[in-house]
Design an enzyme around this catalytic site. Sequence first.
Site, PDB file in Angstrom:
ATOM      1  N   ASP A 100       0.864  -1.155   0.000  1.00  0.00           N
ATOM      2  CA  ASP A 100       0.000   0.000   0.000  1.00  0.00           C
ATOM      3  C   ASP A 100       0.917   1.226   0.000  1.00  0.00           C
ATOM      4  O   ASP A 100       2.104   1.106   0.281  1.00  0.00           O
ATOM      5  CB  ASP A 100      -0.843  -0.058   1.289  1.00  0.00           C
ATOM      6  CG  ASP A 100      -1.746   1.131   1.407  1.00  0.00           C
ATOM      7  OD1 ASP A 100      -2.224   1.593   0.368  1.00  0.00           O
ATOM      8  OD2 ASP A 100      -1.979   1.581   2.540  1.00  0.00           O
ATOM      9  N   ASP A 120      -1.607  -0.762   5.882  1.00  0.00           N
ATOM     10  CA  ASP A 120      -1.952  -0.342   7.232  1.00  0.00           C
ATOM     11  C   ASP A 120      -3.427  -0.040   7.401  1.00  0.00           C
ATOM     12  O   ASP A 120      -3.910   0.062   8.515  1.00  0.00           O
ATOM     13  CB  ASP A 120      -1.155   0.908   7.615  1.00  0.00           C
ATOM     14  CG  ASP A 120      -1.643   2.123   6.879  1.00  0.00           C
ATOM     15  OD1 ASP A 120      -2.004   1.970   5.699  1.00  0.00           O
ATOM     16  OD2 ASP A 120      -1.680   3.206   7.475  1.00  0.00           O
ATOM     17  N   ASP A 153      -6.728  -2.236   2.972  1.00  0.00           N
ATOM     18  CA  ASP A 153      -5.737  -3.254   2.609  1.00  0.00           C
ATOM     19  C   ASP A 153      -6.097  -4.634   3.133  1.00  0.00           C
ATOM     20  O   ASP A 153      -5.384  -5.599   2.886  1.00  0.00           O
ATOM     21  CB  ASP A 153      -4.358  -2.867   3.164  1.00  0.00           C
ATOM     22  CG  ASP A 153      -3.950  -1.485   2.739  1.00  0.00           C
ATOM     23  OD1 ASP A 153      -4.123  -1.181   1.553  1.00  0.00           O
ATOM     24  OD2 ASP A 153      -3.496  -0.708   3.593  1.00  0.00           O
TER      25      ASP A 153
END
Lengths: 1158, 376
Positions: free
Chosen positions: A403, A864, A868
């Site tokens: 990410d 995080d 995700d």
Amino acid sequence: MQLDNNLVPDNVRLIYIDDPQRTNEEYEFTGNEITTSKYTVINFLPKNLFIQFHRVAYIYFLVIAALNQLPPLAVFGRTVSLFPLLFVLTVTAIKDGYEDWRRHRSDRNENNKESLVLQSSKFQSKRWKDIRVGEVVKIRVDETIPCDMVLLATSDPSGVAYIQTMNLDGESNLKTRYARQETSLMSFEGGLTSGVIRCEQPNRNIYEFTANMELNAHKVSLSQSNIILRGCQVKNTEWVVGVVVYAGQETKAMLNSAVSPSKRSRLEQAMNKETIWLSVFLFVLCLVVAIGMCLWLMRHQMQIDTLPYYRKSYLIKGKFPGKPYKYYGIPMETFFAFLSSVIVFQIMIPISLYITMELVRLGQSYFMIEDKHMYDSSTNSRFQCRSLNINEDLGQIRYVFSDKTGTLTENKMEFRRATVFGKHYRNSSMVDGSTKDTETAEPTKPAPLPTKGRKLKSDITVDPHLMRLLHKGLDGSEKISAHEFFLTLAACNTVIPIPSQSTHQGSMGTEIHEDLEAIDYQGESPDEEALVAAACAYGYILFERTSGHIAVDVNGEKLRLDVLGLHEFDSVRKRMSVVIRFPNNDVKVLVKGADTSMLSILSEDPENDDLSLVTQRHLNEYSSEGLRTLVLAARDLKGEELEEWQSMYEDASTSLADRSSKLRQTASLVESNLRLLGATGIEDKLQEGVPETIESLRQAGIKVWVLTGDKQETAISIALSCKLLTADMHQIIVNGTSESECKMLLSEAKAKYGVKCGGFRTQSFKLKKGAESDFVEVLAESKLTNLPPEDDGNRELTMGGPLALIIDGNSLVYILERDLESELFDLATSCRVVLCCRVAPLQKAGIVDLIKSRTDDMTLAIGDGANDVSMIQMADVGVGLCGQEGRQAVMASDFAMGQFRFLKRLLLVHGHWNYQRMGYLVLYNFYRNAVFVFMLFWYILCAAFSTTSALTDWSSVFYSVIYTSVPTIVVGIMDKDLSHKTLLQYPKLYEAGHRQEGYNSYLFWIMMADTIWQSLVLFCVPRFAFKESTIDIWSMGSLWTVAVVILVNIHLAMDIQRWVLYTHISIWGSVAMTYACVVVLDSIPVFPNYGTIYELAKQPTYWFSILLIIVVALLPRFTIKAMHRIFRPSDIQIAREAEILRKRRFFYGSRVFWRSTS
Amino acid sequence: MRTFAKDAFRGERPWGDTVCDPWFSVHPQITNADMNQELVTNGASKSKRNSKKPEYSRFTQQELPAWKPILTPGWVITSFLAIALLFIPIGLVSLFASMRVVEIVYRYDQDCVPETYRDNVTSYIQNPLTNKTCIKNVTVPKNMEAPIFVYYQLDNFYQNHRRYVKSRSDKQLRNAGDEFSTKGCEPEAKSKAGPIVPCGLIAWSLFNDTYNLLIQDKVLDINKKGIAWKSDTKDKFGSDVYPRNFQAGSLIGGGKLNESVPLSEQEDLIVWMRTAALPTFRKLYGKISSDLKAQDMITVVLENNYNTYSFGGQKKLVLSTTSWIGGKNEFLGIAYLTVGGICLFMALNFILLYIFKPRPLGDPSYLSWNRNTSRQ
């Protein structure tokens, strides 16, 4: 569908406020007692056993033990055969029992907490487990909420309550919840409350709640902002009163407690293949014994009745004259021979290996958690192992999907740039000297804040030009724009200002305000907080927010603005807006949103067009600097339009069904024809060590793909700044808006860069090339951190330079949903970098799945945020970062840590160690058990195919449980081939995992060949050394027991790379332990083997045999190992030599150590 | 089910399967804002108390002092040489010891059957009335020093067969009170008169050939005391356990026992009940405490009672001296010499190998990625 019109009673829950009897009359709703424990004292034993026997391994144990109870098959004694099963069952049961006891305890604590509940018109204390749906509960500040409740009133007259949802989603910021105005002033004590709430059935969506409340014939709509959930805490509000709507197991918090699906490691899957081979071995061995038995019986059919060592029938004069004794005819005897040899050879299938692996993983996790290099001081978080099954997978990762926000970047937003009315302003920070444009060389001093006693915690430096503009008294469109610009920043958000009384000292040159009242902003996203903070710095201080109004301090002048409506951000519109009434009764719509969604809804007058062109240019500049951009706009709302909007808004916000789409329609009414105010650029700072980490991962042969929801320019700029993209790369950009366009773009790119079809070929070609040329790194004393340009060897590619693929979410929609997947796969795998922008969470998972389903390579996803989660769960290994965005990612992950840069250490160091250790552990366990089984097998061939074991029953059972288990565990946890320094310095060593050097079928078969040799030596040396001698079966068994234990331990010792004290203790301790056990077993007179070891130890032949066995058995292995080192040294070996010799030279100074010269 | 909800400026946010397990929410996370605030206000003491930083120790950081051996050429050659130097002397010594042992092996099972019964050996051996005595002569090849051990050797007798090994009751042998514990002794557990002591197939098939040796018509004493292990006579076989109902069935398996002698003194039985590990085995019959001279003619008077004919087993009489290494067995000596020789050879090979094809230790040019570039 209106809920109240066509009521489907099944889907609606009716709650009578303060009337639990009536509420629960028709249908008893679940009470508020929770149970997370699995067992009670009574059902523990059966239920635990039932659950334990779900594992195949235990069933195998059970079947073997059961077979042994049959009289014709009784190979071992009864107790002995049950020992392994009982041992494992007991250990597991104790573990489960302890865990469940802790759960019971926490349940009890939870259920016995007390809250104030309205009982007979008074708030009285009541235990949580007795709270029922429909009751009215009062909660005071800092108390935890016992169940899901609809807010009725709060201490604040406007009905605002602040709650902290940390236990639920980990977000530490405060959230606002509102009591409806209609109820907020009610008094509850006195029993006058009545009303009905209709709400949906319990579900696990914590962000939605649909209900309405009928109060004195008024219908009031209730939404997510009116409900407070179990597990949250009340903050900054003296008390709140609410009515319970969901209790106990039906609360959203409890419905969401599910364990993430367990994963199995790749090594374990590969191991299963070899386990099947071992089963084949087992089957063949048993078959040989059975056939041998059959042939032997047929040959001796006439004699077996009188054969002194067989004697199939009873005495003729005895109890059962002539009756056969344990003889069932040749076919049955053959069958029984087969079964009993399964019992004798049972440890060929290394069941204990699974338990050993679990213990070893536990130990490895301990060391990962305790690693001080993976402790993040900024979030005070250690590394966390949430999954205990996939430690070794960390050593074989080929793809990392990352990410961007919060993972590569810190997700700490800082307001950097603004463009107002076509003019560019910047807030260059004093600390960050990297801002490039220095033409306005004016020192940017923080302007004195013209506030009266209010100050923000963080210091933002302001642009003096902009500041001056704001303070210019002149009227004019520029000034008005600037004014509205900051008003939008201050008003168009959901940020909550929290006044705090801390005596914060002014800094950076500003005078010290003794009576400072600091304001803490708590927002749902860091972007919003940054914007409000920026507005504050420019003198537009948001200091109060309730459901109906906000108050802004504009340069000392306090403005109370009524909020008529708020259209929250959603992913379709990608913007948010507020409708605000000014004190002078002007009504304005203030909008902010992503540039793509904003520029299309601006009003179309020429002035605005010019402005938007300039602004767009600025926006592109910002994006290329890696800033996140937002466009701000406003418009006046007058007369009819306002009324039309108001009625629509009223209608939409009270409707139960379809509310969001109605609100969206309403929003589109006012979000049009806007006047552009300007745009902002927020910097998303890179995390520490990100470029270095990415570089190391890439050298290690790991491909890093970035999947982000950000837009393309931002993504590219971040990728550039973290050295993921380099200037020499060829960027292939795929931005299709239709299927055919995507197809065309893909095939064009493929043709242009000569990517061939068939992903695997291309990939291996690419990998080989990568290995050849990417890194001209020499393992020498001088460390090469800055690598030479990496394009050296890629010249062969038609266009030169490595490829980078940049693709956006829209194209992915067409590609992933159609048949273009394979095209994308071919292209993507031949690129060095892949960047996916504007992707939705499920698309992230889709991309991971693309790689997972088409290759055998291991994937790792790191992120995080909640967006995700799907990717983390899809990937082979999911890593969550304990970041700003809450804990969902951590909860769904297998491993969690504080910083992206720890990934380097996690993969290159711990991944490598774990993989090497586990690979060796598995091979060694296979060997250890197989060598024992083969040894027994050879002997059975010498015992007329009867399944005799020369070893005593206890020794057979203890072999894998006591005699040899501890060293494998210790070595599996503590052995280290290379130091972490070397591994970090030469990331290419990680490729050993990619090449599966630690465990593969080739190693397995070599090991099996070695096993057969060693078992033959074990059998033959005593066989010939004691040929035609008086040796008895127990002496022989004793010799074999000791010999095999010493042999497997020395075999292990030969492969240990790092001898610490514990290794010595475990290895030599095991040998000593074996001798001790043998001595004890031979000292019990009732055993037939009584006294054996004492007689045996007197004979030199015994000792010479053991010595001969060890040396002869290990000689081929040792020779091959030595040869391998000369002719085909592995990278790990060379690095190890270099590491150790360097250290020695360091110790011995200039004196060259003699070994290093040979 | 996957639902989406709003999130400011960051695309859609799915609500994943979050764990609200009490195990995981024990340590609520402290964010930087809170932490910094606390640090500023409360100073360092609080941060120390709250810190979850792992305590440094060489154990947790996996940096314990360790011996890290590497298989250097020096080590390889040294190990081979060491093994060679150790094994060759041991081989020589044990080979000499074994060669000094003098052994007389005489197979008598064929010779001791009278001509008339050659075609029907079974009826000869099973008939209690036939004359089983057999007199043969053997020559002593070399001087034999006392003590000389007398063994009988059986071939093709699977004393290690599972049915046979288990067919005994150690409890019954040890304790007079346990005469009824005949579990596992079937089919030789009980007769009509009561439990058989000692029960089981092993005891039932007790070897019962007897040997008498004459040298120049003088009886050579065979001492049959002390042939069993001390531990067996002392603890394993009870001194108050007497044979009962032994060999009372119709099928006689072997020798009979004197019912007035306790089991602990029936040394032939004790020796027999230490079942052999391999199908060809020797068992100690007795010891001769006088020397024998080369070319002495020994007359063996033996009772050929034991039936090995029905399964084609062989019977041999063995007279053997002993050395420190035991009986005559050259296997160990030869094996040690061979292995020592091989190791010496390997050591020389490795020395040559390192001279002609050295690889500097830790030389980075041998690394796989460097090897590939150099070849290019």
